[in-house]
Design an enzyme around this catalytic site. Structure first.
Site, PDB file in Angstrom:
ATOM      1  N   SER A 197       0.830  -1.203   0.000  1.00  0.00           N
ATOM      2  CA  SER A 197       0.000   0.000   0.000  1.00  0.00           C
ATOM      3  C   SER A 197       0.864   1.253   0.000  1.00  0.00           C
ATOM      4  O   SER A 197       1.922   1.284   0.632  1.00  0.00           O
ATOM      5  CB  SER A 197      -0.890   0.008   1.246  1.00  0.00           C
ATOM      6  N   TYR A 224      -2.635   5.810  -4.827  1.00  0.00           N
ATOM      7  CA  TYR A 224      -3.750   6.752  -4.955  1.00  0.00           C
ATOM      8  C   TYR A 224      -3.181   7.998  -5.625  1.00  0.00           C
ATOM      9  O   TYR A 224      -2.087   8.447  -5.267  1.00  0.00           O
ATOM     10  CB  TYR A 224      -4.288   7.145  -3.581  1.00  0.00           C
ATOM     11  N   THR A 265      -5.504   2.475  -7.638  1.00  0.00           N
ATOM     12  CA  THR A 265      -6.828   2.243  -7.042  1.00  0.00           C
ATOM     13  C   THR A 265      -7.793   3.266  -7.619  1.00  0.00           C
ATOM     14  O   THR A 265      -7.621   4.470  -7.421  1.00  0.00           O
ATOM     15  CB  THR A 265      -6.739   2.343  -5.507  1.00  0.00           C
ATOM     16  N   LYS A 313      -7.170  -1.108 -10.276  1.00  0.00           N
ATOM     17  CA  LYS A 313      -7.816  -1.869  -9.188  1.00  0.00           C
ATOM     18  C   LYS A 313      -9.078  -1.168  -8.716  1.00  0.00           C
ATOM     19  O   LYS A 313      -9.030   0.007  -8.326  1.00  0.00           O
ATOM     20  CB  LYS A 313      -6.853  -2.008  -8.009  1.00  0.00           C
ATOM     21  N   HIS A 363     -12.994  -2.986  -2.970  1.00  0.00           N
ATOM     22  CA  HIS A 363     -12.199  -2.455  -1.855  1.00  0.00           C
ATOM     23  C   HIS A 363     -12.579  -3.171  -0.541  1.00  0.00           C
ATOM     24  O   HIS A 363     -12.560  -2.573   0.535  1.00  0.00           O
ATOM     25  CB  HIS A 363     -12.414  -0.938  -1.732  1.00  0.00           C
TER      26      HIS A 363
HETATM   27  C1  LIG Z   1      -7.340  -2.655   6.644  1.00  0.00           C
HETATM   28  C2  LIG Z   1      -7.442  -2.502   5.155  1.00  0.00           C
HETATM   29  C3  LIG Z   1      -6.669  -1.541   4.521  1.00  0.00           C
HETATM   30  C4  LIG Z   1      -6.733  -1.396   3.133  1.00  0.00           C
HETATM   31  N1  LIG Z   1      -5.907  -0.490   2.527  1.00  0.00           N
HETATM   32  C5  LIG Z   1      -5.937  -0.380   1.174  1.00  0.00           C
HETATM   33  C6  LIG Z   1      -5.050   0.518   0.516  1.00  0.00           C
HETATM   34  O1  LIG Z   1      -4.240   1.205   1.143  1.00  0.00           O
HETATM   35  N2  LIG Z   1      -5.141   0.611  -0.836  1.00  0.00           N
HETATM   36  C7  LIG Z   1      -6.034  -0.141  -1.562  1.00  0.00           C
HETATM   37  O2  LIG Z   1      -6.083  -0.032  -2.785  1.00  0.00           O
HETATM   38  N3  LIG Z   1      -6.864  -1.018  -0.949  1.00  0.00           N
HETATM   39  C8  LIG Z   1      -6.821  -1.152   0.376  1.00  0.00           C
HETATM   40  N4  LIG Z   1      -7.651  -2.064   0.983  1.00  0.00           N
HETATM   41  C9  LIG Z   1      -8.503  -2.946   0.157  1.00  0.00           C
HETATM   42  C10 LIG Z   1      -7.754  -4.256  -0.194  1.00  0.00           C
HETATM   43  O3  LIG Z   1      -6.690  -4.011  -1.076  1.00  0.00           O
HETATM   44  C11 LIG Z   1      -8.674  -5.273  -0.860  1.00  0.00           C
HETATM   45  O4  LIG Z   1      -9.286  -4.684  -1.972  1.00  0.00           O
HETATM   46  C12 LIG Z   1      -9.753  -5.832   0.074  1.00  0.00           C
HETATM   47  O5  LIG Z   1      -9.310  -5.892   1.414  1.00  0.00           O
HETATM   48  C13 LIG Z   1     -10.138  -7.229  -0.396  1.00  0.00           C
HETATM   49  O6  LIG Z   1     -11.158  -7.753   0.393  1.00  0.00           O
HETATM   50  P1  LIG Z   1     -10.927  -8.794   1.599  1.00  0.00           P
HETATM   51  O7  LIG Z   1     -10.404  -7.990   2.739  1.00  0.00           O
HETATM   52  O8  LIG Z   1     -12.285  -9.321   1.825  1.00  0.00           O
HETATM   53  O9  LIG Z   1      -9.937  -9.841   1.130  1.00  0.00           O
HETATM   54  C14 LIG Z   1      -7.616  -2.211   2.375  1.00  0.00           C
HETATM   55  C15 LIG Z   1      -8.397  -3.170   3.024  1.00  0.00           C
HETATM   56  C16 LIG Z   1      -8.316  -3.328   4.401  1.00  0.00           C
HETATM   57  C17 LIG Z   1      -9.149  -4.378   5.060  1.00  0.00           C
END
Ligand SMILES: Cc1cc2nc3c(=O)[nH]c(=O)nc-3n(C[C@H](O)[C@H](O)[C@H](O)COP(=O)(O)O)c2cc1C
Length: 341
Positions: free
Chosen positions: A104, A124, A150, A213, A237
């Site tokens: 990230s 981002y 993203t 994404k 997300h």
């Molecule tokens: C705690 C947390 C932080 C996240 N931070 C980001 C991020 O910084 N950038 C991003 O594109 N997606 C972020 N996501 C989304 C994840 O990349 C991903 O799309 C999502 O968690 C997938 O679903 P799942 O948690 O059910 O596996 C985050 C998700 C969580 C749970």
């Protein structure tokens, strides 16, 4: 209960409540977060029989590089709030399993301090594009081999249980790849005018392939492909942006059809087991990514991240064997339900 299925509850037991809640939460009423895993469990498979499955390989090529397995770690912010090992532990354990890590841009570790191992940077884009350039250059310098833009976050959705996290989190582990005062600069807010042309801009600045994404619609997938995306990543997300966005298991088949082989297609959201990975491959994904499960594992330490990958490998290998498939690519098309929406 399987070791994988127990990850969330074990993480709840070891994490401070504000960190567990930050990871767990979705946006709005959590409809999208809560539907994700059930949608994968609803996929039914039509296995092949009378096929030689003496040797099964999980090897998968993503953007021209071979990985040992058809899944990877999705980008999640602030992993050092979860465990002191943070992003380095996640990357080390994931690389040891032959899998890809997406880091990230809100990582708690400087890119230069990441250990060896294949990683892509999630990005981002800020309103003033030029502000992103130092971060991109630092990632290229530190060895990122692709960018993941993203595209589902013109604003960060409000989340019911997030606020205490921002009050209680240790600031030294937040946004460490941004200069002091970055967030106060005019134009540092997220771009609300993001367009397909930003994919080309990112590729030009970084010299890296760029994955989009957060795509859920076939028409948007096509726009990404036409704009030069290296791959399309179906995601909502983890239910943390638009609540009531559709489950990725339902969105995936139409995106795969629209992309029509022009690029690879990845998917995340609610992948919790090897059978979920297989369901994603069966619906046409080239790879599945997991967001929360590796974070829950990290709460138990680096060895638990290694075990997550090992457990998935056992489950996916068994499922491929039982489905008469020797490779992840053989699985494509064996989904019998749900039919394409
Ligand atoms: C705690 C947390 C932080 C996240 N931070 C980001 C991020 O910084 N950038 C991003 O594109 N997606 C972020 N996501 C989304 C994840 O990349 C991903 O799309 C999502 O968690 C997938 O679903 P799942 O948690 O059910 O596996 C985050 C998700 C969580 C749970």
């Amino acid at each position: 209960m399987s070791w994988l299925a127990g990850l969330e509850e074990r993480a709840r037991a070891v994490l401070p409540a504000h960190v567990f809640d930050y990871v767990a939460t979705g946006s709005g009423g959590n409809a999208t977060r809560d539907e994700a895993a059930d949608a994968w469990r609803a996929v039914r498979l039509a296995p092949h029989v009378l096929r030689d499955v003496t040797s099964v390989s999980l090897a998968t090529t993503l953007l021209g590089h071979e990985y040992a397995v058809p899944w990877g770690v999705a980008p999640t912010s602030a992993q050092r709030e979860v465990h002191a090992g943070g992003e380095p532990a996640m990357l080390r354990a994931t690389a040891a399993a032959g899998a890809l890590t997406v880091v990230s841009s809100n990582a708690g570790t400087r890119f230069a301090d990441l250990p060896d191992g294949p990683w892509w940077l999630q990005v981002y884009v800020p309103a003033d594009r030029t502000l992103a350039e130092p971060l991109l250059h630092a990632a290229v310098e530190a060895g990122a081999s692709a960018l993941v833009l993203t595209v589902d976050t013109p604003v960060v959705a409000r989340k019911p249980t997030e606020s205490s996290f921002w009050e209680l989190a240790d600031p030294q582990w937040l946004r460490v790849n941004f200069d002091e005062g970055y967030d106060d600069r005019p134009g540092a807010e997220k771009a609300t005018d993001l367009g397909p042309h930003d994919l080309g801009w990112l590729a030009g600045v970084s010299g890296l392939p760029v994955v989009a994404k957060g795509v859920l619609r076939p028409d948007d997938a096509r726009r990404c492909v036409d704009a030069g995306a290296a791959a399309v990543w179906v995601s909502n997300h983890g239910g943390r942006q638009l609540d009531r966005a559709l489950p990725t298991a339902l969105a995936l088949p139409a995106v795969v059809d629209a992309v029509d082989g022009a690029t690879q297609v990845y998917v995340d959201g609610g992948i919790r087991s090897g059978l979920d990975v297989v369901a994603a491959l069966a619906l046409g994904a080239d790879a599945a990514f997991l967001g929360r499960p590796p974070v829950w594992a990290l709460a138990e330490g680096e060895a638990a991240v290694a075990r997550l990958h090992a457990e998935l490998a056992v489950e996916v290998t068994e499922a491929l064997t039982l489905a008469g498939c020797r490779t992840p690519a053989d699985v494509r098309g064996i989904a019998a339900f749900p039919a394409t929406p």
